[in-house]
Design an enzyme around this catalytic site. Structure first.
Site, mmCIF file in Angstrom:
data_model
loop_
_atom_site.group_PDB
_atom_site.id
_atom_site.type_symbol
_atom_site.label_atom_id
_atom_site.label_comp_id
_atom_site.label_asym_id
_atom_site.label_seq_id
_atom_site.Cartn_x
_atom_site.Cartn_y
_atom_site.Cartn_z
ATOM 1 N N GLU A 222 27.476 29.116 50.835
ATOM 2 C CA GLU A 222 28.095 29.577 49.589
ATOM 3 C C GLU A 222 29.315 30.385 49.988
ATOM 4 O O GLU A 222 29.208 31.348 50.742
ATOM 5 C CB GLU A 222 27.116 30.419 48.773
ATOM 6 C CG GLU A 222 27.610 30.706 47.364
ATOM 7 C CD GLU A 222 28.401 31.993 47.278
ATOM 8 O OE1 GLU A 222 29.646 31.901 47.149
ATOM 9 O OE2 GLU A 222 27.802 33.058 47.342
ATOM 10 N N CYS A 257 31.015 37.618 44.398
ATOM 11 C CA CYS A 257 31.436 36.219 44.319
ATOM 12 C C CYS A 257 31.468 35.720 42.886
ATOM 13 O O CYS A 257 32.326 34.918 42.514
ATOM 14 C CB CYS A 257 30.533 35.342 45.179
ATOM 15 S SG CYS A 257 28.800 35.316 44.668
#
Length: 468
Positions: A222, A257
């Site tokens: 990720e 994020c």
């Protein structure tokens, strides 16, 4: 030796950990490989009992761990308690759901008998970032251990202390190594590592992918996001919604994020939106020492992050909320809203990872959709509308791994929903059942009906069967 300073008072050293050399990494991975062979032989229920016990130990130490995390990362104490609490809930969720996820699947019918096993990879290498070091480590540790893997974690040098303590609360084959890129390379490239799990920036992701690819080691990644929040022309300006939006942008000083990093509003309603956003920031946003009561935003993580954030803020930016901090003694940045910047400017086109948010006016849905989908990162997004069906229809056109409707709040994440990305935000899914599946591989045992004891001999000869 890695010494970690307090970002809110950088003259204070919070603690230190020893740097792991390549030889240290080799020794630890070989230990993990040997321990994994014993660990996988334990029944799944035994492994889950160990994980449940670790969850209780972590829960009992929440206050101590949360304060340490606040001091080493600069996150406000309430957020640190929340991160520890979510990690505990996730561990218990894995304990509840692993038996089904890792159970054998068997079919026995007229075509024969097939058993699908879910087998571990062996040693998992986890490389984790500093912005949410506990939960982003737990998303790898819990399913890896439940599946029968051993795991070696390399946290960021900017947040090594709390995860080091937490790893010691597991009576399981888990170890932590510390260091920079050389330590990471020794771990990811080790011949006994069976899978790599990485969360972090694009540069680190490329390095990890290259090392893993050289050995054909599978990875789960990720890589972050530049999440757009699109307000359709019928959105409702409500205090609670605007409060959530502000915190969705500025929690952890914007260093998240899935933060709301780009705000898109109809041109005709831009002034109204900016006013409501400023008012909301006045209600909920206070920058200061993360251990102080009432503070909702602390410093950024480092001097380099402070400089990068300040470089993104133009002179005409709108300063937001109360600011009770000294940028000369801590890495504080006054949160800012940048109104109507050039869509190609870095504050819009690049992931800021800072307490700086742009808001842009758009003239049509096609225009804003093109803007929202621009760029390489496709982690998350949100769409806001008084009509939920209209919002869902618009959301289907986002190039994003997940989309919120009428919120962009991290607390809205559910363990029912997998969390992933498209484009270059990564592959694989963390949280939920798809995250469990990342830490096993399917192995099949097959007895075709034609070759089972007592079956009639197959006709047609070898050509009747596909090549193996």
């Amino acid at each position: 030796m890695i010494s970690r300073e307090n970002p809110a008072h950088f003259a204070e050293i919070v603690g230190s950990v020893a740097t792991s050399s390549a030889d240290d990494v080799d020794t630890i991975v070989r230990w993990a490989d040997a321990e994994q062979r014993r660990w996988v032989d334990r029944p799944l229920d035994d492994r889950l009992t160990v994980i449940a016990a670790a969850a209780t130990r972590i829960e009992n130490a929440t206050e101590e761990l949360a304060e340490l995390l606040a001091r080493e990362s600069g996150k406000v104490l309430g957020d640190c308690r929340g991160e520890i609490g979510f990690a505990v809930r996730y561990l218990r969720w894995v304990v509840e759901h692993a038996p089904r996820a890792y159970a054998d699947r068997e079919v026995d019918d007229e075509l024969g008998r097939i058993v699908e096993q879910r087998r571990p990879f062996g040693v998992v290498a986890a490389v984790t970032p500093w912005n949410a070091p506990i939960i982003l480590s737990m998303l790898k540790i819990a399913p890896a251990l439940a599946a029968g893997n051993a795991i070696v974690v390399k946290p960021s040098p900017l947040a090594p202390l709390t995860i080091d303590l937490i790893a010691g609360l597991f009576d399981a084959p888990i170890r932590v190594v510390h260091g920079g890129s050389e330590t990471g390379a020794a771990l990811v490239g080790h011949e006994l590592v069976g899978k790599v799990a990485f969360t972090g920036g694009a540069a680190g992701g490329r390095a990890v992918a290259a090392l893993a690819g050289d050995r054909l080691t599978p990875t789960v990644m990720e890589l972050g996001g530049n999440d757009p929040a699109v307000f359709l022309d019928d959105f409702v300006v409500a205090d609670d919604a605007m409060d959530r939006l502000v915190m969705a942008s500025f929690a952890t000083s914007g260093q998240v994020c899935m933060a709301a990093k780009r705000l898109y509003v109809p041109l005709a309603r831009l002034d109204e939106f900016v006013s409501a956003y400023r008012n909301a920031a006045g209600r909920v946003l206070t920058t200061g020492d993360p251990l102080s009561a009432g503070v909702t935003m602390g410093p950024v993580i480092s001097a380099a992050a402070q400089r990068a954030a300040q470089a993104l803020i133009p002179p005409d930016a709108i300063a937001l909320g109360a600011f009770d901090a000294d940028p000369s003694t801590g890495y504080f940045v006054h949160p800012a809203l940048v109104v109507a910047p050039d869509p190609a400017s870095p504050v819009v086109a690049e992931e800021q990872f800072a307490p700086v948010v742009p808001v842009l006016g758009y003239s049509s849905e096609e225009q804003v959709l093109a803007w929202a989908n621009a760029g390489d990162l496709g982690l998350g997004a949100s769409v806001w509308s008084a009509d939920e069906e209209r919002a869902f229809a618009f959301a289907r056109r986002f190039e994003a791994g997940f989309t919120f409707v009428n919120t962009h709040n991290r607390t809205g994440m559910s363990l029912r929903a997998p969390f992933g990305g498209v484009k270059r935000s990564g592959w694989g899914r963390e949280y939920a059942s798809e995250g469990l599946a990342e830490y096993v591989q399917t192995c099949v045992i097959h007895a075709p009906a034609a070759f089972r004891p007592g079956a009639a001999a197959p006709s047609g000869g070898p050509s009747a069967y596909p090549p193996g």
